[in-house]
Design a protein around this motif. Structure first.
Motif, PDB file in Angstrom:
ATOM      1  N   LEU A  12     -23.138  15.911  -5.176  1.00  0.00           N
ATOM      2  CA  LEU A  12     -22.197  16.773  -4.463  1.00  0.00           C
ATOM      3  C   LEU A  12     -20.822  16.125  -4.560  1.00  0.00           C
ATOM      4  CD1 LEU A  12     -21.486  19.154  -2.712  1.00  0.00           C
ATOM      5  CD2 LEU A  12     -22.341  17.913  -0.713  1.00  0.00           C
ATOM      6  N   ASN A  13     -19.978  16.719  -5.372  1.00  0.00           N
ATOM      7  CA  ASN A  13     -18.673  16.143  -5.675  1.00  0.00           C
ATOM      8  C   ASN A  13     -17.589  16.838  -4.860  1.00  0.00           C
ATOM      9  OD1 ASN A  13     -16.526  14.805  -6.995  1.00  0.00           O
ATOM     10  ND2 ASN A  13     -16.336  16.501  -8.441  1.00  0.00           N
ATOM     11  N   CYS A  14     -17.005  16.089  -3.915  1.00  0.00           N
ATOM     12  CA  CYS A  14     -15.870  16.613  -3.132  1.00  0.00           C
ATOM     13  C   CYS A  14     -14.587  16.280  -3.883  1.00  0.00           C
ATOM     14  CB  CYS A  14     -15.834  15.971  -1.749  1.00  0.00           C
ATOM     15  SG  CYS A  14     -17.212  16.438  -0.716  1.00  0.00           S
ATOM     16  N   GLU A  15     -13.862  17.298  -4.265  1.00  0.00           N
ATOM     17  CA  GLU A  15     -12.671  17.087  -5.081  1.00  0.00           C
ATOM     18  C   GLU A  15     -11.448  17.669  -4.400  1.00  0.00           C
ATOM     19  OE1 GLU A  15     -11.171  17.979  -9.633  1.00  0.00           O
ATOM     20  OE2 GLU A  15     -13.283  17.622  -9.185  1.00  0.00           O
ATOM     21  N   ARG A  16     -10.479  16.789  -4.148  1.00  0.00           N
ATOM     22  CA  ARG A  16      -9.230  17.235  -3.530  1.00  0.00           C
ATOM     23  C   ARG A  16      -8.336  17.885  -4.584  1.00  0.00           C
ATOM     24  NH1 ARG A  16      -9.899  12.235  -0.700  1.00  0.00           N
ATOM     25  NH2 ARG A  16      -8.706  11.132  -2.309  1.00  0.00           N
ATOM     26  N   THR A  17      -7.755  19.009  -4.235  1.00  0.00           N
ATOM     27  CA  THR A  17      -6.858  19.713  -5.149  1.00  0.00           C
ATOM     28  C   THR A  17      -5.918  20.589  -4.333  1.00  0.00           C
ATOM     29  OG1 THR A  17      -6.729  21.344  -6.936  1.00  0.00           O
ATOM     30  CG2 THR A  17      -8.625  21.504  -5.456  1.00  0.00           C
ATOM     31  N   GLN A  18      -4.750  20.810  -4.868  1.00  0.00           N
ATOM     32  CA  GLN A  18      -3.798  21.695  -4.200  1.00  0.00           C
ATOM     33  C   GLN A  18      -4.130  23.174  -4.437  1.00  0.00           C
ATOM     34  OE1 GLN A  18      -1.516  20.706  -2.092  1.00  0.00           O
ATOM     35  NE2 GLN A  18      -1.917  18.514  -2.450  1.00  0.00           N
ATOM     36  N   PHE A  19      -5.046  23.436  -5.373  1.00  0.00           N
ATOM     37  CA  PHE A  19      -5.410  24.819  -5.696  1.00  0.00           C
ATOM     38  C   PHE A  19      -6.937  24.955  -5.727  1.00  0.00           C
ATOM     39  CE2 PHE A  19      -1.475  23.594  -7.813  1.00  0.00           C
ATOM     40  CZ  PHE A  19      -0.586  24.513  -7.282  1.00  0.00           C
ATOM     41  N   PRO A  20      -7.573  24.858  -4.573  1.00  0.00           N
ATOM     42  CA  PRO A  20      -9.046  24.897  -4.548  1.00  0.00           C
ATOM     43  C   PRO A  20      -9.621  26.214  -5.059  1.00  0.00           C
ATOM     44  CG  PRO A  20      -8.137  24.940  -2.314  1.00  0.00           C
ATOM     45  CD  PRO A  20      -7.007  24.631  -3.224  1.00  0.00           C
ATOM     46  N   ALA A  21      -8.998  27.346  -4.719  1.00  0.00           N
ATOM     47  CA  ALA A  21      -9.535  28.641  -5.168  1.00  0.00           C
ATOM     48  C   ALA A  21      -9.472  28.754  -6.685  1.00  0.00           C
ATOM     49  CB  ALA A  21      -8.762  29.775  -4.504  1.00  0.00           C
ATOM     50  N   GLU A  22      -8.343  28.345  -7.274  1.00  0.00           N
ATOM     51  CA  GLU A  22      -8.197  28.411  -8.721  1.00  0.00           C
ATOM     52  C   GLU A  22      -9.161  27.454  -9.414  1.00  0.00           C
ATOM     53  OE1 GLU A  22      -4.772  27.487 -12.099  1.00  0.00           O
ATOM     54  OE2 GLU A  22      -4.210  27.737  -9.985  1.00  0.00           O
TER      55      GLU A  22
ATOM     56  N   GLY B  14      -7.244  16.816   3.511  1.00  0.00           N
ATOM     57  CA  GLY B  14      -7.135  16.843   4.962  1.00  0.00           C
ATOM     58  C   GLY B  14      -7.632  18.100   5.634  1.00  0.00           C
ATOM     59  N   CYS B  15      -8.366  18.958   4.921  1.00  0.00           N
ATOM     60  CA  CYS B  15      -8.827  20.200   5.545  1.00  0.00           C
ATOM     61  C   CYS B  15     -10.298  20.135   5.956  1.00  0.00           C
ATOM     62  CB  CYS B  15      -8.596  21.394   4.624  1.00  0.00           C
ATOM     63  SG  CYS B  15      -9.737  21.475   3.229  1.00  0.00           S
ATOM     64  N   GLY B  16     -10.937  18.959   5.834  1.00  0.00           N
ATOM     65  CA  GLY B  16     -12.312  18.806   6.295  1.00  0.00           C
ATOM     66  C   GLY B  16     -13.355  18.980   5.217  1.00  0.00           C
ATOM     67  N   GLY B  17     -12.998  18.830   3.961  1.00  0.00           N
ATOM     68  CA  GLY B  17     -13.957  18.996   2.877  1.00  0.00           C
ATOM     69  C   GLY B  17     -15.046  17.936   2.906  1.00  0.00           C
ATOM     70  N   THR B  18     -14.657  16.676   3.041  1.00  0.00           N
ATOM     71  CA  THR B  18     -15.654  15.598   3.082  1.00  0.00           C
ATOM     72  C   THR B  18     -16.530  15.714   4.313  1.00  0.00           C
ATOM     73  OG1 THR B  18     -14.089  14.161   1.916  1.00  0.00           O
ATOM     74  CG2 THR B  18     -15.955  13.108   3.000  1.00  0.00           C
ATOM     75  N   THR B  19     -15.935  16.116   5.435  1.00  0.00           N
ATOM     76  CA  THR B  19     -16.718  16.300   6.657  1.00  0.00           C
ATOM     77  C   THR B  19     -17.770  17.392   6.473  1.00  0.00           C
ATOM     78  OG1 THR B  19     -14.803  15.627   7.974  1.00  0.00           O
ATOM     79  CG2 THR B  19     -16.556  16.829   9.114  1.00  0.00           C
ATOM     80  N   LEU B  20     -17.403  18.481   5.824  1.00  0.00           N
ATOM     81  CA  LEU B  20     -18.356  19.556   5.547  1.00  0.00           C
ATOM     82  C   LEU B  20     -19.517  19.046   4.693  1.00  0.00           C
ATOM     83  CD1 LEU B  20     -19.353  22.493   5.332  1.00  0.00           C
ATOM     84  CD2 LEU B  20     -17.695  22.818   3.483  1.00  0.00           C
ATOM     85  N   ALA B  21     -19.194  18.274   3.660  1.00  0.00           N
ATOM     86  CA  ALA B  21     -20.241  17.744   2.783  1.00  0.00           C
ATOM     87  C   ALA B  21     -21.172  16.806   3.544  1.00  0.00           C
ATOM     88  CB  ALA B  21     -19.597  17.018   1.603  1.00  0.00           C
ATOM     89  N   MET B  22     -20.612  15.948   4.387  1.00  0.00           N
ATOM     90  CA  MET B  22     -21.443  15.028   5.166  1.00  0.00           C
ATOM     91  C   MET B  22     -22.296  15.777   6.184  1.00  0.00           C
ATOM     92  SD  MET B  22     -18.872  11.761   5.728  1.00  0.00           S
ATOM     93  CE  MET B  22     -20.109  10.842   6.656  1.00  0.00           C
ATOM     94  N   HIS B  23     -21.767  16.882   6.709  1.00  0.00           N
ATOM     95  CA  HIS B  23     -22.541  17.703   7.644  1.00  0.00           C
ATOM     96  C   HIS B  23     -23.779  18.268   6.947  1.00  0.00           C
ATOM     97  CE1 HIS B  23     -22.306  20.926  11.053  1.00  0.00           C
ATOM     98  NE2 HIS B  23     -23.354  20.147  11.150  1.00  0.00           N
ATOM     99  N   VAL B  24     -23.612  18.706   5.701  1.00  0.00           N
ATOM    100  CA  VAL B  24     -24.756  19.218   4.943  1.00  0.00           C
ATOM    101  C   VAL B  24     -25.778  18.104   4.708  1.00  0.00           C
ATOM    102  CG1 VAL B  24     -25.479  20.194   2.735  1.00  0.00           C
ATOM    103  CG2 VAL B  24     -23.411  21.047   3.860  1.00  0.00           C
ATOM    104  N   LEU B  25     -25.295  16.925   4.353  1.00  0.00           N
ATOM    105  CA  LEU B  25     -26.207  15.801   4.146  1.00  0.00           C
ATOM    106  C   LEU B  25     -26.981  15.481   5.425  1.00  0.00           C
ATOM    107  CD1 LEU B  25     -24.637  15.315   1.443  1.00  0.00           C
ATOM    108  CD2 LEU B  25     -24.802  12.865   1.932  1.00  0.00           C
ATOM    109  N   TRP B  26     -26.275  15.499   6.549  1.00  0.00           N
ATOM    110  CA  TRP B  26     -26.921  15.182   7.831  1.00  0.00           C
ATOM    111  C   TRP B  26     -28.103  16.121   8.092  1.00  0.00           C
ATOM    112  CZ3 TRP B  26     -27.204  11.515  11.371  1.00  0.00           C
ATOM    113  CH2 TRP B  26     -27.728  11.822  12.627  1.00  0.00           C
ATOM    114  N   ASN B  27     -27.918  17.378   7.849  1.00  0.00           N
ATOM    115  CA  ASN B  27     -28.985  18.341   8.143  1.00  0.00           C
ATOM    116  C   ASN B  27     -30.063  18.393   7.070  1.00  0.00           C
ATOM    117  OD1 ASN B  27     -27.906  19.217  10.624  1.00  0.00           O
ATOM    118  ND2 ASN B  27     -26.513  20.634   9.596  1.00  0.00           N
TER     119      ASN B  27
END
Length: 1694
Positions: free
Chosen positions: A932-942, A843-856
């Motif tokens: 481009l694999n968008c992966e949901r995780t509770q610990f993205p930095a780790e 829910g933090c906009g990861g998929t939206t960010l990936a789609m934005h890159v695809l759009w451009n």
């Protein structure tokens, strides 16, 4: 009579036509046929009477002279026809001839020879001498009816006379059948006990029967087909017997089966009058309606003709004569009319039955003869009124095409052409006196059902009266015709207006436009090719399925037309009637994604007989059941919502048979949909509609008029539907980028083939219909933005709209540029498939960010995202490769594909599938695909730090820059949207994911929630599901039902209004994975979590209570769209554990929900929830499995645990559930040990029993793992699990056995501190000592333990060899085989590997002696036997894990040169001193030398190459080619493979090398084939350029060449996976490149003579498809399965 007529009447060259002689034979007979003129005349008249001539037979003297066979009168004219018939015998009936008053039996079979002779001479005018000759040959009536033409010729009858006799016999037989009808009626009347009625009633019956039989004057048989005729027969019988005496069923029994009233074929609709419609067709043997007389002048009269098979000239003559006589009668009567040729008008067969004719050049003769039949001043009028012949295609009864037709001619005497004229017809006749034909004037009019020549009257006075009346009547008819035409034109304009409006209402379901969400099912019959172009509207509709009744449609019909531009899958009804779930059928048939074209009556070009077309009767018996089942499936609410469904029947031809398959289909639809509300019918014309309406009314008691369109042409319908389509939001032409800044067109058909991809085009959203409509676009723009800002999935339109003038750009997250730079430039990538990870919080906009890159990047890459989360990796890979190659005709260069996958369950496997699929299409390793694999995780930095692949991550914390951008965007949103305060998803991000904001929002919204209402329950269900299962939802239709909305089709109360104000936290969206429907969920997972928290804390609604309510709600488990997925989500919520290898933050024993319930509410509540879940999902095996785990893990209740584990195993027998059963036994075993303070004999005995049960259960799990079935694609529990062979049964068995061995050390008989007891126990465990040896008569306790040991001696003695067997299994498993997919996370297999290693250490401690113990033993036994020494050496090898072939292979990477020399020494000793050498010892010794050579080629301990070959040859000779020692054949490949110059490595054994390769493969498959889905064979060695042992190059050596000091193992794996390792110069210098030939998917290497070696490609995609024989080169690797080719190159590409 006027002067003109008098002149005509008295003309010497013309004779007034007074008889049917006007239809005489053509006068231009050849001279050689003149002598048979009389016979020809007879034959022509026969044809006239059989063909139901339209001329009146006036029986004048002249006509008798001209037509001899008119003496054989029709049955109605015979005086004895009305005689009372004897029902017992029809032979009592007699026929009397007119001229000689012959009285003959009605049946010719009853005639005597004398009667035959009299009939021949008196009736047929056969010469007396010829008749006498036949009499002398005793030719009776029975003989006569059985004779054929050749029989008579053999008796001396001339050909002409023979033909005359044969035809007159047929004619007589035909007429003799008619009285049977009346006799049957009278006989039945007496059978039912009815007395003869009054004479007038009997006469009435006679009259009615006479009317219904053949009239020789009119030539018409007014018997109609089937239904109408049967009803008339019933009415006539009632009128004679009693009006109320009999029911219809009783009357059916009275009517005999063999009467002409019997149904002979289905009722068929006549072609619409004056319509040149090539799509019209008839069916062989179908019945046309009865002929009719003039009615309102516009409704056509009909006449049927069946021309006799004769010469083409005679056929054409007969055809033109009949046409123009009929046409003249219609023109003079001012009535429309049609004459039909090829339709039966005989009494011998069913009247109106389609018999058909072959094609002939009738059109040409029609034009040529028109001038001859009409007066000069009326030729133009005749040409305008008489339409050219129309040839109507006749199809076989099974729907296939025939080469026959029915010829029809329409007559349209319009007032503008005919005015008040009278039209005479000129016919050629010939008389006896004057054999030369002359033209004769006739004046034909319609009189009832007949055409009558009013000039045929012999009395001039009567002719004069008729002519006078005719003049007056024509004026009246002309005026009536004019009025009728004007009325018709006016009504036509009005009805067309109404039909257009009705079409709009039906197609749009009462809306303004035809919405894309409407699912359409079309039912259609055969469409003529000329009409196909007007079916373009089908391509514009969202066709879900087409039920096709044209067996040739895929070749020449509607299906072929549709598939020219769109995708349609050919299906059959049984495909919808499987036992699989709705979701499985949707996936198997690609429903919702591609149109399903269902051939409901088979296909002509189908090979299988079961799918060939059937006749109607056969179809009803064999296929109607499948159709009913299919319709039940298609109209099921599990599949299609009723308010989103439209069923369209398209009838191109009339349906007249009440048992027609298409009518049966309508009735099935009508029943399933409970009425016609969702249905509409498009009928070709009003006549088709009339028949359809009548049949529907008869079958369904429903007036279908308001649902039918029948006065609009297909072109008008098509244009109207196209105009009604809602404005499209996609560009009409879509383009993809290509090389050199060019573009290629993405057709609709190509796009439909890529069912799992959402393709982003270069011109996405540009030049759309919606944008050209200002009002619609404004509303559309507002809706798109509101959906996204409230929490819906971002769409391409959001990016497009943000680029419009006056709009702020779409917000770029801080990591946007970093992600962009990882993808570009493409030159930085060297592998064919690159993966980039984007880790993000949910829910933090990861998929939206990936789609934005695809759009451009849409102009640089061919961009797509996977839209179907249930798609298989192979499907995705193939479609991505199709996208890559679209528009490419040669393999020069490619535009790479950028593929977005969202939280994909097995992305590594997807990558491998794409590489394999891409290799098949491409021969070089330039960049092709980026994942481009968008992966949901509770610990993205780790996750980002631990990932070995390029990656970026974003969290649910915004930077200052991002916060500022969101604030600016909010100001713009306020200006354009009034409801901006409800844009909660946007506001959550704007407030930096503040918990305070979410808590305040949720509390304010839920402050008045009543949890006892239906709305409250739905709210709690969604909160529970969305919190615990990512991506979960409830279908819109189910949600409406749960809150009590009972909407009618196409209308209903809104869910949003019903759920208000809580609906502000919910959002609706479309689902495509499991169908196509609307669903509802929470706007954001954080909102769902907070709502669930409020429900549990503020409203005191516990998690268990919500869960139990969810399980008890029956509506959730009824039939509805998305049911399968919802049920799977509920089960996932209850049973799916968290696992680190799947990206979770921790490992849990149970699902997060069950863990939370256990934490907050205790174990008993968990048990209650799981028990209720087990009852709800009573067919699920995972529920009782979870309950069993709860009992033995939480409550230590092994009895209940075992009960539920066995229950689960009974429902689904797989290795994982069997492992749970074994775990219960193991837990019981450990529980007894832990609960016992002292290990008494009783406890020890019980422990051994439990351990034995556990071991047996684990072995059952191992056997099940070998035959494991594929996991359910909808089972989310197993979808996330990596493809692996389940080895937990082996690990569990080891654990139990190690525990038993540990416990044995605690019994008094085994004391580690006492050397003697320990040695004695080891000897017992090794099977060298019996348990009885411990017996001590003075020690009761010892004896009790001895008894226990003796009872379980077999089990205990098996522990050591079984443990060793499992250790060897794991060595082979991890050494010979590798995972097909490498993952970044630690897998279960890796943990098991560590566990096995720990168990092996324990095993060594138990069965090994310490150094001091060994020294003491040698001191006590200075003369230690050689056998014991060998055992010691073996024990050392076991300790070093070098006692097996697999262990020695591991030494390549785990041991240094010095260690290997020690190992070789040990093997040398064992090998030299063993009395009987085992084959396994030989192969291990040879491999030890090869490994040592790899480590230290200069070692003095190494055996020479020739010695090793000699030892191997001995083993090969001993074992043969069918041994289970796969390792022996592996060594044969290593040592005996031919050299680089093609010469044999060893002349003694080279001839068998190909045999050994084959043996290796067979042996390997026998041992390991059940593991292939998860693992593949490893190549440990490669073929080098040197000789002997030096040419065996290990993979470890190649790794050391390629690897850098800082390179991780993953880097090496990527080198091998991508093929980059073969580009390394050092590798190329080491390895030998071999040449071969590609052949049927493999490679063949020819070493001369008969020595040919087959090599398998390491990657199937390396070999081009098409089985082309090409020269290739490759590197050779050796696996246990056989030789493998790497880096295959085609010589033509070099």
């Amino acid at each position: 009579m006027d002067a003109k007529h008098k002149k005509r009447d008295n003309s010497p060259t013309c004779q007034s036509m007074r008889s049917d002689a006007s239809k005489e034979a053509p006068p231009d007979l050849k001279p050689e046929k003149q002598e048979s003129w009389s016979s020809d005349m007879d034959r022509e008249d026969d044809k006239h009477q059989e063909g139901s001539t339209s001329l009146t037979s006036l029986k004048s003297d002249q006509s008798r002279r001209l037509s001899l066979d008119l003496k054989s009168m029709s049955i109605e004219d015979r005086p004895d026809f009305h005689r009372e018939a004897d029902p017992a015998a029809t032979s009592g009936l007699h026929a009397k001839t007119e001229d000689n008053d012959l009285t003959l039996p009605l049946l010719m079979e009853d005639w005597t020879a004398e009667q035959v002779k009299n009939w021949l001479t008196g009736t047929l005018r056969v010469p007396p001498q010829l008749a006498e000759n036949l009499y002398d040959n005793e030719m009776s009536g029975a003989c006569l009816v059985s004779y054929e033409r050749q029989d008579l010729i053999d008796l001396g009858v001339p050909l002409a006379r023979a033909l005359q006799i044969i035809r007159q016999v047929e004619k007589f037989k035909k007429h003799s059948e008619i009285p049977n009808i009346r006799s049957h009626f009278e006989h039945r009347e007496r059978e039912v006990g009815k007395r003869p009625q009054r004479q007038d009633e009997s006469a009435k019956l006679d009259e009615s029967l006479e009317i219904e039989t053949v009239s020789s004057d009119s030539g018409f048989r007014s018997l109609s087909s089937t239904a109408l005729l049967l009803q008339e027969a019933r009415d006539k019988i009632r009128s004679v017997i009693s009006p109320k005496a009999l029911s219809d069923d009783q009357l059916d029994k009275i009517i005999p089966d063999d009467t002409p009233l019997q149904m002979k074929g289905q009722i068929c609709h006549i072609r619409p009058f004056d319509k040149s419609d090539p799509s019209i067709s008839y069916t062989q043997n179908c019945i046309l309606p009865p002929v009719t007389g003039p009615s309102n002048l516009l409704d056509p009269v009909h006449e049927y003709k069946l021309l006799q098979e004769t010469s083409e000239r005679e056929l054409i003559y007969e055809f033109t004569k009949e046409v123009f006589c009929f046409a003249a009668s219609c023109m003079n009567s001012r009535t429309n009319g049609t004459i039909h040729f090829g339709v039966n008008d005989q009494t011998r067969q069913v009247h109106g039955q389609v018999v058909e004719h072959k094609m002939s050049p009738y059109n040409e003769e029609f034009e040529l003869c028109l001038n001859e039949y009409f007066q000069e001043q009326h030729i133009h009028t005749a040409r305008m009124c008489i339409r050219p012949p129309k040839f109507i295609q006749v199809y076989c009864e099974d729907g296939t095409t025939s080469d026959k037709c029915v010829i029809e001619v329409d007559v349209v005497p319009t007032h503008s052409e005919t005015q008040e004229n009278i039209f005479y017809t000129l016919l050629k006749i010939a008389s006896i006196d004057n054999k030369q034909p002359c033209k004769t004037e006739c004046l034909f009019v319609r009189e009832g059902q007949r055409s009558v020549n009013i000039l045929a009257e012999s009395n001039p006075r009567l002719i004069q009266e008729k002519m006078k009346s005719m003049n007056d009547k024509v004026k009246s008819l002309a005026l009536a015709r004019k009025d009728a035409e004007e009325r018709e034109e006016k009504l036509g304009r009005l009805s067309h207006h109404n039909q257009g409006q009705r079409l709009k209402q039906l197609v749009t379901h009462g809306r303004d436009t035809l919405e894309n969400s409407l699912q359409v099912i079309v039912v259609t019959d055969k469409c003529h090719s000329s009409k196909l172009e007007h079916l373009g509207f089908l391509k514009e509709m969202n066709l879900f399925a087409v039920l096709e009744f044209d067996p040739e449609s895929d070749a020449t019909g509607t299906c072929n037309f549709y598939r020219s531009d769109r995708i349609a899958n050919i299906h059959y009804p049984p495909m919808f009637n499987t036992q699989e779930s709705v979701s499985a059928i949707i996936g198997n048939l690609n429903l919702f994604k591609q149109t399903s074209w269902v051939f409901c009556n088979g296909r002509v070009n189908e090979d299988s007989e079961s799918d060939k077309p059937l006749t109607t009767s056969e179809w009803l018996k064999k296929r109607s059941g499948d159709i009913n089942n299919m319709i039940s499936f298609l109209c099921n609410s599990d599949l299609l919502l009723k308010d989103r469904l439209l069923v369209v029947f398209i009838l191109h031809s009339a349906v007249t048979d009440i048992s027609s398959p298409i009518l049966e289909t309508f009735c099935a639809m009508y029943r399933t949909l409970e009425g016609p509300d969702n249905m509409m019918c498009i009928c070709k014309d009003s006549a088709v509609f009339s028949h359809w309406k009548r049949l529907i009314d008869s079958r369904c008691k429903e007036d279908i008029t308001s649902k039918c369109i029948f006065e609009l042409s297909l072109y008008e319908i098509s244009s109207t539907i196209k105009r009604l389509k809602e404005p499209q939001t996609q560009s009409s032409s879509r383009y993809l980028p290509s090389t050199g800044s060019s573009s290629v067109l993405l057709t609709k058909k190509d796009e439909e083939l890529m069912t799992v991809l959402d393709i982003l085009c270069q011109n996405e959203c540009e030049n759309t219909e919606i944008e050209r409509n200002n009002e619609s676009f404004k509303s559309f723009k507002t809706q798109v933005e509101e959906d996204y800002y409230r929490g819906g999935q971002v769409s391409w339109w959001n990016f497009y709209l943000s680029e419009k003038p006056g709009c702020l750009p779409f917000i770029k997250r801080d990591t946007y540029q970093e992600l962009h730079d990882l993808i570009t430039p493409t030159e930085g990538h060297t592998y064919p498939c690159v993966m980039i990870n984007l880790f993000h919080h949910p829910g933090c906009g990861g998929t939206t960010l990936a789609m934005h890159v695809l759009w451009n990047l849409r102009s640089k890459f061919r961009c797509a995202l996977v839209k179907n989360n249930m798609a298989s990796n192979n499907d995705i890979a193939n479609q991505v490769t199709d996208l890559l190659n679209l528009g490419k005709e040669e393999e020069s260069s490619y535009t790479p594909v950028l593929l977005l996958v969202d939280n994909w369950h097995d992305v590594e496997d997807l990558k491998q599938c794409i590489v394999t699929a891409a290799r098949e299409r491409k021969r070089h390793s330039n960049l092709m695909i980026i994942i481009l694999n968008c992966e949901r995780t509770q610990f993205p930095a780790e996750s980002s730090r631990n990932s070995r692949t390029p990656n970026v991550y974003i969290t649910n914390k915004l930077s200052e820059k991002e916060c500022r951008l969101f604030s600016e965007k909010l100001e713009q949103i306020k200006e354009n949207h009034e409801k901006f305060k409800t844009f909660y998803a946007f506001m959550i991000m704007k407030n930096n994911f503040s918990n305070d904001y979410i808590e305040k929002l949720v509390n304010n919204t839920m402050k008045d929630l009543d949890i006892t209402t239906q709305q409250g329950k739905l709210f709690s269900f969604l909160a529970l599901l969305n919190t615990n299962v990512n991506g979960s939802y409830i279908s819109h239709s189910l949600a409406k039902e749960l809150v009590g909305i009972r909407s009618l089709a196409w209308r209903g109360e809104s869910l949003q209004d019903k759920m208000n104000p809580y609906s502000s936290l919910l959002i609706s969206f479309r689902v495509e994975e499991h169908g196509d429907y609307e669903a509802v969920r929470f706007l954001h997972q954080m909102i769902a979590e907070k709502c669930l928290e409020v429900l549990t804390q503020k409203y005191k609604l516990s998690l268990s209570e919500i869960t139990i309510n969810l399980l008890h709600c029956n509506d959730l488990y009824k039939s509805f769209l998305g049911k399968d997925f919802l049920v799977k989500n509920i089960q996932t919520m209850l049973i799916t554990r968290q696992r680190k290898e799947q990206g979770d933050d921790k490992n849990t024993l149970f699902s997060p929900l069950i863990e939370a319930i256990f934490k907050d509410e205790g174990s008993n509540t968990c048990k209650e929830v799981l028990e209720k879940a087990t009852v709800r999902f009573d067919k699920s095996a995972t529920m009782p499995q979870a309950l069993a785990r709860h009992f033995y893990l939480r409550e230590n209740d092994v009895k209940s645990a075992l009960h539920w584990a066995l229950d689960a195993l009974g429902k689904k027998s797989n290795s994982y559930i069997a492992d749970t059963v074994a775990q219960v036994h193991k837990s019981h075993f450990k529980m007894v040990l832990e609960d016992s303070e002292d290990l008494t004999p009783e406890v020890f005995s019980e422990c051994l029993k439990l351990a034995s049960n556990a071991v047996k259960a684990f072995r059952d799990s191992q056997e099940l793992a070998k035959r494991e079935d594929p996991a359910d694609t909808l089972d989310l529990t197993y979808r996330k699990r990596q493809k692996s062979y389940n080895t937990s049964g082996y690990v569990g068995e080891l654990e139990v056995m190690m525990t038993v061995l540990e416990e044995i050390k605690g019994i008094p008989l085994f004391n580690a501190s006492e050397r003697f007891k320990r040695d004695k126990m080891l000897q017992f465990l090794k099977g060298n000592l019996s348990a009885s040896s411990w017996y001590d008569s003075n020690n009761t306790t010892t004896n009790q333990f001895v008894a226990v040991l003796k009872e379980h001696e077999t089990f205990l003695v098996s522990l050591k060899p079984r443990s060793k067997e499992i250790f060897t299994f794991f060595e082979s498993y991890f050494t010979y085989l590798k995972p097909r997919v490498m993952t970044e996370r630690e897998t279960i297999e890796e943990r098991n590997k560590r566990k096995v290693s720990e168990f092996f250490k324990k095993y060594l401690l138990i069965f090994s002696l310490s150094k001091a113990e060994k020294a003491d033993e040698k001191a006590s036994k200075p003369k230690l036997s050689q056998r014991q020494e060998i055992e010691d050496q073996r024990h050392y090898l076991e300790l070093k894990r070098a006692d097996s072939f697999a262990g020695l292979l591991q030494c390549l990477s785990e041991k240094n040169a010095l260690e290997m020399e020690h190992i070789v020494k040990k093997w040398q000793f064992v090998f030299d001193n063993s009395a009987g050498r085992y084959t396994s010892d030989t192969v291990n010794f040879i491999l030890a030398n090869i490994v040592l050579h790899s480590k230290k080629p200069s070692s003095d301990l190494l055996k020479k190459y020739e010695e090793l070959v000699f030892l191997l040859d001995q083993a090969l000779q001993k074992e043969g080619t069918h041994s289970s020692v796969t390792e022996m054949y592996y060594l044969a490949m290593l040592l005996l493979w031919p050299t680089k110059d093609g010469r044999p490595a060893n002349s003694a054994t080279n001839n068998n090398i190909s045999t050994y390769v084959s043996s290796a493969k067979k042996s390997f498959h026998r041992r390991f084939s059940y593991m292939f889905p998860a693992r593949s064979a490893i190549a440990h060695f490669f073929l080098g350029k040197s000789r002997e042992l030096k040419r065996i190059v290990s993979k470890v050596n190649l790794d050391s060449i390629c690897a850098e000091r800082s390179s991780p193992q993953q880097y090496l794996h990527s080198l091998w996976q991508s093929g980059a390792v073969w580009k390394k110069k050092e590798v190329q210098e080491k390895l030998l490149r071999i040449k071969g030939i590609s052949e049927s998917g493999s490679i063949c290497v020819n070493y001369g003579g008969n020595l040919k070696m087959k090599v398998r490609p390491a990657y199937l995609g390396d070999i081009r498809s098409g089985s082309s024989r090409e020269d290739v080169s490759f590197y050779l690797g050796f696996t246990m399965e056989g030789p493998v080719a790497y880096d295959i190159r085609y010589e033509t590409d070099q």
